[in-house]
Structure formats: C-alpha cells, structure tokens
Design a protein around this motif. Structure first.
Motif, PDB file in Angstrom:
ATOM      1  N   GLN A 136       0.876  -1.171   0.000  1.00 20.15           N
ATOM      2  CA  GLN A 136       0.000   0.000   0.000  1.00 20.15           C
ATOM      3  C   GLN A 136       0.912   1.219   0.000  1.00 20.15           C
ATOM      4  O   GLN A 136       1.731   1.382   0.895  1.00 20.15           O
ATOM      5  N   TYR A 137       0.807   2.078  -1.013  1.00 21.92           N
ATOM      6  CA  TYR A 137       1.693   3.233  -1.120  1.00 21.92           C
ATOM      7  C   TYR A 137       1.278   4.320  -0.135  1.00 21.92           C
ATOM      8  O   TYR A 137       0.107   4.657  -0.018  1.00 21.92           O
ATOM      9  N   GLN A 138       2.274   4.830   0.577  1.00 20.75           N
ATOM     10  CA  GLN A 138       2.071   5.942   1.498  1.00 20.75           C
ATOM     11  C   GLN A 138       3.027   7.047   1.089  1.00 20.75           C
ATOM     12  O   GLN A 138       4.235   6.832   1.032  1.00 20.75           O
ATOM     13  N   GLU A 139       2.514   8.196   0.793  1.00 21.31           N
ATOM     14  CA  GLU A 139       3.332   9.342   0.376  1.00 21.31           C
ATOM     15  C   GLU A 139       4.254   9.746   1.530  1.00 21.31           C
ATOM     16  O   GLU A 139       3.800   9.961   2.649  1.00 21.31           O
ATOM     17  N   PRO A 140       5.580   9.826   1.273  1.00 16.11           N
ATOM     18  CA  PRO A 140       6.503  10.203   2.346  1.00 16.11           C
ATOM     19  C   PRO A 140       6.437  11.701   2.655  1.00 16.11           C
ATOM     20  O   PRO A 140       5.975  12.496   1.846  1.00 16.11           O
ATOM     21  N   ARG A 194       1.371   4.049 -11.654  1.00 14.56           N
ATOM     22  CA  ARG A 194       1.255   5.007 -10.550  1.00 14.56           C
ATOM     23  C   ARG A 194       2.541   5.807 -10.401  1.00 14.56           C
ATOM     24  O   ARG A 194       3.634   5.292 -10.616  1.00 14.56           O
ATOM     25  N   THR A 195       2.419   7.041  -9.990  1.00 15.62           N
ATOM     26  CA  THR A 195       3.582   7.883  -9.737  1.00 15.62           C
ATOM     27  C   THR A 195       4.038   7.644  -8.303  1.00 15.62           C
ATOM     28  O   THR A 195       3.266   7.813  -7.359  1.00 15.62           O
ATOM     29  N   ILE A 196       5.297   7.236  -8.156  1.00 17.72           N
ATOM     30  CA  ILE A 196       5.878   6.847  -6.875  1.00 17.72           C
ATOM     31  C   ILE A 196       7.121   7.699  -6.619  1.00 17.72           C
ATOM     32  O   ILE A 196       7.842   8.043  -7.552  1.00 17.72           O
ATOM     33  N   HIS A 197       7.386   7.998  -5.360  1.00 15.25           N
ATOM     34  CA  HIS A 197       8.598   8.740  -5.008  1.00 15.25           C
ATOM     35  C   HIS A 197       9.811   7.877  -5.298  1.00 15.25           C
ATOM     36  O   HIS A 197       9.837   6.693  -4.972  1.00 15.25           O
ATOM     37  N   GLY A 216       6.380   5.352   4.995  1.00 16.42           N
ATOM     38  CA  GLY A 216       6.081   4.882   3.648  1.00 16.42           C
ATOM     39  C   GLY A 216       7.211   4.126   2.979  1.00 16.42           C
ATOM     40  O   GLY A 216       7.024   3.544   1.906  1.00 16.42           O
ATOM     41  N   ALA A 217       8.418   4.104   3.565  1.00 16.08           N
ATOM     42  CA  ALA A 217       9.548   3.394   2.955  1.00 16.08           C
ATOM     43  C   ALA A 217       9.306   1.890   3.043  1.00 16.08           C
ATOM     44  O   ALA A 217       8.796   1.388   4.048  1.00 16.08           O
ATOM     45  N   THR A 218       9.660   1.171   1.989  1.00 14.09           N
ATOM     46  CA  THR A 218       9.489  -0.277   1.959  1.00 14.09           C
ATOM     47  C   THR A 218      10.815  -1.021   1.976  1.00 14.09           C
ATOM     48  O   THR A 218      10.843  -2.213   2.266  1.00 14.09           O
ATOM     49  N   PHE A 248      10.420   3.476  -1.922  1.00 16.14           N
ATOM     50  CA  PHE A 248       8.978   3.481  -1.656  1.00 16.14           C
ATOM     51  C   PHE A 248       8.263   2.570  -2.646  1.00 16.14           C
ATOM     52  O   PHE A 248       7.066   2.684  -2.862  1.00 16.14           O
ATOM     53  N   SER A 249       9.012   1.655  -3.233  1.00 17.30           N
ATOM     54  CA  SER A 249       8.504   0.745  -4.254  1.00 17.30           C
ATOM     55  C   SER A 249       7.334  -0.071  -3.732  1.00 17.30           C
ATOM     56  O   SER A 249       7.304  -0.478  -2.576  1.00 17.30           O
TER      57      SER A 249
END
Length: 109
Positions: free
Chosen positions: A42-46, A63-66, A79-81, A91-92
C-alpha cells in the motif's frame, strides 16, 4: 576456402548436442521458486521534509511513486518499503526492480 578441422569438429559437436539433449517438460505445479510479481504494498506518500531528493517515477502499475531518497536524519521515513545498498530508502510497491539502480536491496522494511 577450406574450413579448419577444429571448426568442423566444433560445428559437428554442437549439432550432435542438439539432438542428444532430451526435451525437458516444465510442470508449473511443481515450481516452488520466487514469484515474478509480488503483491503490491500500500503506497504511502513520504514526508518531503524528511527527504534530501524529491524525484518521482511511474511504476509498472502506472502510478507515480517517489524515487529512492536519502533522509536528513538517516532513519527510515514513513512509507519506505526498503533500504537500498547506497543508503537511500525506496517506496517501491513491488519487490521486482526495487533499488535496481541504488545498489540492490540492503534490507526490506
């Protein structure tokens, strides 16, 4: 021009090996290796205030990801994975390709 004896022998050995190798059948039900695509995170914006770099990329889902980034305090941001080999945090949303241009995955978070 005549071919050298070595080239003829090498070519003959190659052709013989094609016919001598039995066909291998692949049964997917017996495969226990790693899946090619893992379930997405689940993506969480940092918090941009914690990060040194502020780039983004479009992932395989569109999706646009950091992009991986260093943090100001060296701690994993929200949000870091994964932590990459070069010290950046990713943040993949998928395992495949994570930290690929950042020294590989050092640690999954």
């Amino acid at each position: 021009m005549k071919k050298s004896i070595f080239k003829r022998l090498l070519a003959g050995a190659f052709v013989a090996s094609l016919f001598a190798t039995p066909a291998l059948a692949f049964d997917p039900s017996t495969y226990q290796g790693q899946q090619t695509q893992t379930a997405p995170y689940q993506y969480q914006e940092p918090d941009e205030n914690q990060l040194e770099e502020h780039r983004r990329y479009r992932n395989v889902d569109g999706r646009t990801i950091h992009s991986p980034a260093h943090t100001r305090n060296g701690q994993a941001p929200s949000g870091a994975t994964a932590k990459c080999g070069d010290g950046t945090f990713s943040f993949s949303q998928h395992h495949r390709g994570t930290c690929s241009r950042h020294g590989g995955v050092d640690q999954w978070l």
